[in-house]
Design an enzyme around this catalytic site. Structure first.
Site, PDB file in Angstrom:
ATOM      1  N   GLY A  15       0.786  -1.235   0.000  1.00 35.20           N
ATOM      2  CA  GLY A  15       0.000   0.000   0.000  1.00 35.20           C
ATOM      3  C   GLY A  15       0.815   1.281   0.000  1.00 35.20           C
ATOM      4  N   ARG A  83     -21.613 -17.600 -19.698  1.00 33.70           N
ATOM      5  CA  ARG A  83     -21.104 -17.836 -21.063  1.00 33.70           C
ATOM      6  C   ARG A  83     -20.969 -16.523 -21.832  1.00 33.70           C
ATOM      7  NH1 ARG A  83     -20.686 -23.308 -21.844  1.00 33.70           N
ATOM      8  NH2 ARG A  83     -21.754 -24.403 -20.177  1.00 33.70           N
ATOM      9  N   LEU A 135      -9.937  -8.416 -12.952  1.00 34.91           N
ATOM     10  CA  LEU A 135     -11.342  -8.021 -12.827  1.00 34.91           C
ATOM     11  C   LEU A 135     -12.088  -8.465 -14.079  1.00 34.91           C
ATOM     12  CD1 LEU A 135     -10.772  -4.464 -11.366  1.00 34.91           C
ATOM     13  CD2 LEU A 135     -11.825  -6.399 -10.163  1.00 34.91           C
ATOM     14  N   HIS A 155       0.416   0.575 -13.409  1.00 31.28           N
ATOM     15  CA  HIS A 155       1.161  -0.628 -13.773  1.00 31.28           C
ATOM     16  C   HIS A 155       2.651  -0.291 -13.847  1.00 31.28           C
ATOM     17  CE1 HIS A 155       1.908  -4.569 -15.360  1.00 31.28           C
ATOM     18  NE2 HIS A 155       2.733  -4.003 -16.230  1.00 31.28           N
ATOM     19  N   ASP A 187      -9.800  -2.053 -18.918  1.00 28.90           N
ATOM     20  CA  ASP A 187     -10.799  -2.606 -19.844  1.00 28.90           C
ATOM     21  C   ASP A 187     -10.831  -4.131 -19.708  1.00 28.90           C
ATOM     22  OD1 ASP A 187      -8.605  -3.597 -21.202  1.00 28.90           O
ATOM     23  OD2 ASP A 187      -8.991  -2.529 -23.072  1.00 28.90           O
ATOM     24  N   GLU A 188     -11.411  -4.821 -20.692  1.00 26.70           N
ATOM     25  CA  GLU A 188     -11.629  -6.278 -20.551  1.00 26.70           C
ATOM     26  C   GLU A 188     -10.352  -7.102 -20.632  1.00 26.70           C
ATOM     27  OE1 GLU A 188     -13.642  -4.380 -22.261  1.00 26.70           O
ATOM     28  OE2 GLU A 188     -15.650  -4.747 -21.437  1.00 26.70           O
ATOM     29  N   GLY A 189      -9.258  -6.493 -21.054  1.00 31.93           N
ATOM     30  CA  GLY A 189      -8.009  -7.237 -21.157  1.00 31.93           C
ATOM     31  C   GLY A 189      -7.127  -7.010 -19.924  1.00 31.93           C
ATOM     32  N   ASP A 191      -4.176  -5.220 -18.506  1.00 33.86           N
ATOM     33  CA  ASP A 191      -3.285  -4.066 -18.723  1.00 33.86           C
ATOM     34  C   ASP A 191      -3.335  -3.543 -20.157  1.00 33.86           C
ATOM     35  OD1 ASP A 191      -2.425  -4.306 -16.043  1.00 33.86           O
ATOM     36  OD2 ASP A 191      -0.938  -5.801 -16.609  1.00 33.86           O
TER      37      ASP A 191
HETATM   38  C1  GAR Z   1       3.117  -1.221  -7.492  1.00 35.66           C
HETATM   39  O1  GAR Z   1       4.393  -1.261  -8.054  1.00 35.66           O
HETATM   40  C2  GAR Z   1       2.069  -1.303  -8.587  1.00 35.66           C
HETATM   41  O2  GAR Z   1       2.427  -0.619  -9.754  1.00 35.66           O
HETATM   42  C3  GAR Z   1       2.016  -2.785  -8.818  1.00 35.66           C
HETATM   43  O3  GAR Z   1       2.048  -3.335  -7.524  1.00 35.66           O
HETATM   44  C4  GAR Z   1       2.832  -2.489  -6.688  1.00 35.66           C
HETATM   45  C5  GAR Z   1       2.041  -2.199  -5.428  1.00 35.66           C
HETATM   46  O4  GAR Z   1       2.849  -1.551  -4.503  1.00 35.66           O
HETATM   47  N1  GAR Z   1       0.854  -3.188  -9.526  1.00 35.66           N
HETATM   48  C6  GAR Z   1       0.844  -4.199 -10.384  1.00 35.66           C
HETATM   49  O5  GAR Z   1       1.823  -4.878 -10.630  1.00 35.66           O
HETATM   50  C7  GAR Z   1      -0.490  -4.468 -11.050  1.00 35.66           C
HETATM   51  N2  GAR Z   1      -0.347  -5.442 -12.074  1.00 35.66           N
HETATM   52  P1  GAR Z   1       2.218  -0.856  -3.221  1.00 35.66           P
HETATM   53  O6  GAR Z   1       1.302  -1.888  -2.567  1.00 35.66           O
HETATM   54  O7  GAR Z   1       3.373  -0.528  -2.356  1.00 35.66           O
HETATM   55  O8  GAR Z   1       1.441   0.357  -3.673  1.00 35.66           O
END
Ligand code: GAR
Length: 271
Positions: A15, A83, A135, A155, A187-189, A191
């Protein structure tokens, strides 16, 4: 005066992104307030950070609900046709249909519970901050409706390079010379949604994974807050590309200066 956005932050781990938002909110530099923090993991340290800041927290028992979905998907009464959901989703690629439907059923159970909790807080924006669950379109359609995008993700790579759960590891292992962080709408994918903004950092010859992650995280904190401020100030516009992809543009006269400041900060200690 820009309106303050109400944020629902979803997280799974430490966090530090949440903390950066809370700090900026407290100091008045974030045009938003965190209304609720939700986690799929009861032990997530991010929940403690929220509690310390007197922000309500909710825990979704993903593990149990995913098991229930897997074991009972054929008998469950769900608010969506599995489905049809499977047709729309672009996150589960394995060929076994019943396994996919079971997985989707678990996701819908968890997401339905999450939506019920979130509704009570009337968030303007769902902020994924290290939320390590995929999600489904069921959740995304609930928020991405009436032509608006309401689910933001951060990301840790320069998308579309290195999607998935190991952004820093993949950046480091590939040997790229510039890394990056991306804020995009979900979105649906996985990242793949419209990119709001990105910041880049150099990868130095003497970096290890830790030093690279540390540099990237500093940029994440600045980038996420700035993106939320752009949204709160109505400085985000949507266009359609000739390929039908949604393109996001920031309408802020300070945009070049902000990007330059991020790049300079990413060089700190080296020049
Ligand atoms: C962050 O680096 C964030 O970008 C990544 O998780 C970490 C969370 O750190 N998110 C992903 O990889 C999503 N695919 P935090 O809990 O210290 O904020």
């Amino acid at each position: 005066m820009a309106q303050k956005l109400r944020l629902a932050v979803l997280l799974s781990g430490s966090g530090t992104n949440l903390q950066a938002l809370l700090d900026r909110s407290a100091s008045g530099t974030l045009k938003a307030q965190v209304a609720v923090v939700v986690s799929d993991r009861p032990g997530a340290h991010g929940l403690k950070r929220a509690e310390l800041a007197n922000i309500p927290t909710r825990i979704i028992d993903y593990r149990a609900l995913m098991e229930k979905g897997r074991d009972e998907w054929e008998r469950l009464q769900l608010p969506v046709d599995l489905r049809e959901l499977d047709e729309a989703q672009q996150i589960l690629h394995f060929p076994d249909v019943s396994k996919r439907l079971g997985r989707l059923a678990g996701m819908v159970l968890a997401e339905d519970e999450m939506i019920r909790h979130l509704n009570a807080f009337q968030p303007d924006c769902i902020v994924l901050a290290g939320f390590m669950r995929l999600l489904s379109p069921y959740f995304l359609r609930h928020y991405n409706r009436d032509g608006a995008w309401r689910v933001l993700n951060i990301h840790p790579s320069l998308l579309p390079a290195f999607p998935g759960q190991r952004g820093y590891e993949d950046t480091f292992d590939y040997g790229v010379k510039w890394g990056g962080v991306t804020v995009h709408f979900a979105d649906e994918g996985e990242d793949t949604g419209p990119i709001l903004a990105q910041a880049v950092y150099p990868v130095w010859p003497d970096d290890d994974l830790d030093s690279l992650r540390k540099r990237g995280l500093q940029l994440e904190y600045a980038l996420y807050a700035q993106c939320i401020n752009w949204l709160a100030s109505g400085q985000v516009r949507f266009f359609e590309s000739s390929h039908g992809r949604t393109i996001v543009k920031i309408i802020d006269p300070n945009y070049p200066r902000i990007l330059k400041d991020w790049a300079i900060s990413a060089f700190s200690g080296k020049t």
